[in-house]
Design an enzyme around this catalytic site. Structure first.
Site: not given
Ligand SMILES: O=C(NO)N[C@@H](Cc1ccccc1)C(=O)O
Ligand SMILES: [Zn+2]
Length: 156
Positions: A99, A141-142, A145
């Site tokens: 994240c 995941h999003e 948030h």
């Molecule tokens: O923090 C964020 N998005 O909120 N970005 C993460 C998104 C993500 C989600 C799930 C698995 C891997 C990666 C990133 O590493 O690009």
């Molecule tokens: Zn994130």
């Protein structure tokens, strides 16, 4: 525009329930563009509005193979406004997630294997799709948030 600073663990905006988007206007487009530029600068595969300090219900899903996620499938980035999960698999699958708001952490998180989702594009049009695998993972995941949930609140 230039990339914005990404809010990190402890910033209150990450723990709020983001508000639905009602105005599909130039301001929304500008915010989405700032999120895109910020995600690209951080080599992210997704970013949610609260991470740039905006407590609104939109995020970007942009799976792409890079040094952070070498096995990620490639897709055109999608801006998803007012996203919803309509149906989800019972099967859960564990996978590594990072994240941008929790720097330096990689955690194994359980997510639904597939999802039926809906969202609005920046012009307000409604879309539906079935997502699976890593793209479904990014969506979940999003969406977390937007509901004030980060990786650290998902540890089993
Ligand atoms: O923090 C964020 N998005 O909120 N970005 C993460 C998104 C993500 C989600 C799930 C698995 C891997 C990666 C990133 O590493 O690009
Ligand atoms: Zn994130």
């Amino acid at each position: 525009p230039t990339p914005l600073p990404i809010c990190v663990t402890g910033d209150p905006v990450l723990y709020q329930i983001a508000a639905p988007v009602t105005e599909f206007d130039a301001r929304l487009e500008a915010l989405a563009h700032s999120a895109m530029v910020t995600m690209d600068a951080a080599k992210g595969v997704g970013i949610a509005a609260p991470q740039i300090g905006v407590s609104l219900r939109f995020f970007i899903v942009a799976s792409r193979a890079n040094e952070r996620y070498p096995d990620a499938p490639n897709m055109a980035p999608v801006v998803m406004v007012n996203p919803c999960i309509l149906a989800a698999s019972n099967e859960l699958v564990a996978g590594e997630e990072g994240c941008l708001s929790v720097p330096g952490k990689r955690l194994s998180i359980l997510r639904h294997q597939w999802l039926d989702v809906s969202w609005q594009s920046l012009d307000g049009e409604t879309h539906h799709a079935r997502l699976e695998g890593f793209v479904a993972r990014i969506f979940q995941h999003e969406l977390d948030h937007l509901d004030g949930i980060t990786l650290l609140e998902r540890i089993e």
